[in-house]
Design a protein around this motif. Structure first.
Motif: not given
Length: 182
Positions: A103-110
């Motif tokens: 995943t990415t930091i952004g996708d997991a954050l959201l």
């Protein structure tokens, strides 16, 4: 999701949470929340601390944790720090192996912390005399997350199930899946 949409979506989620936070009166912050053993202030601490742990765990610098004495100011300072990190397009685009795969930091954050920013709106509002009514897009998001996480949602310390009975109201069913009644 693009890096700019991650920043925009986080901004919308943070603004929605800010509105609920602003609706609580000073004496309501130490009232019990629907989260067992937590006050409203504890819910806010959870939101701030888990986001901070996640971001700092990826080596991202954050200022000192804001003091929760003034919840509105604390949330504002925290959300501004996250927004500043997300303004660098390389941050939300950074990849890593997450609990459910790459995943990415952004996708997991959201996906994870965005979920909290919606679900805990209801928990904070529940200590007031004004119940929180999820919007249809918020319910869509919560239902997607509940379905996507499956039994992982019910691991110790996350959520429990509550009985929705014969509820036909969508919000009541979603809340029950999150262990809340209301």
């Amino acid at each position: 999701m693009t890096e700019s949409s991650v920043a925009e979506t986080y901004d919308e989620l943070a603004a929605g949470m800010a509105a609920v936070i602003a609706s609580l009166r000073a004496e309501e912050w130490d009232r019990p929340s629907p989260c067992e053993g937590w006050t409203a202030r504890d819910v806010l601490a959870h939101l701030i601390d888990t986001e901070r742990d996640y971001l700092s765990g990826h080596g991202l610098p954050l200022p000192a944790r804001p003091d929760l004495f003034d919840p509105c100011a604390a949330w504002s300072a925290h959300a501004d720090a996250v927004r500043e990190l997300l303004a660098d397009p390389e941050v939300p685009a950074r990849t890593f192996d997450g609990h459910f795969g790459p995943t990415t930091i952004g996708d997991a954050l959201l996906q994870f912390y965005g979920f909290d920013l919606i679900a805990h709106r209801w928990d904070l509002a529940a200590v007031t005399e004004t119940p929180y009514r999820f919007t249809e897009p918020e319910l869509d998001s919560l239902e997607r997350s509940i379905a996507g996480w499956g039994e992982a949602l019910y691991m110790e310390g996350i959520c429990t199930r509550a009985d929705a009975g014969d509820a036909t109201d969508r919000q009541t069913r979603v809340l029950a899946a999150l262990g809340r009644t209301g």
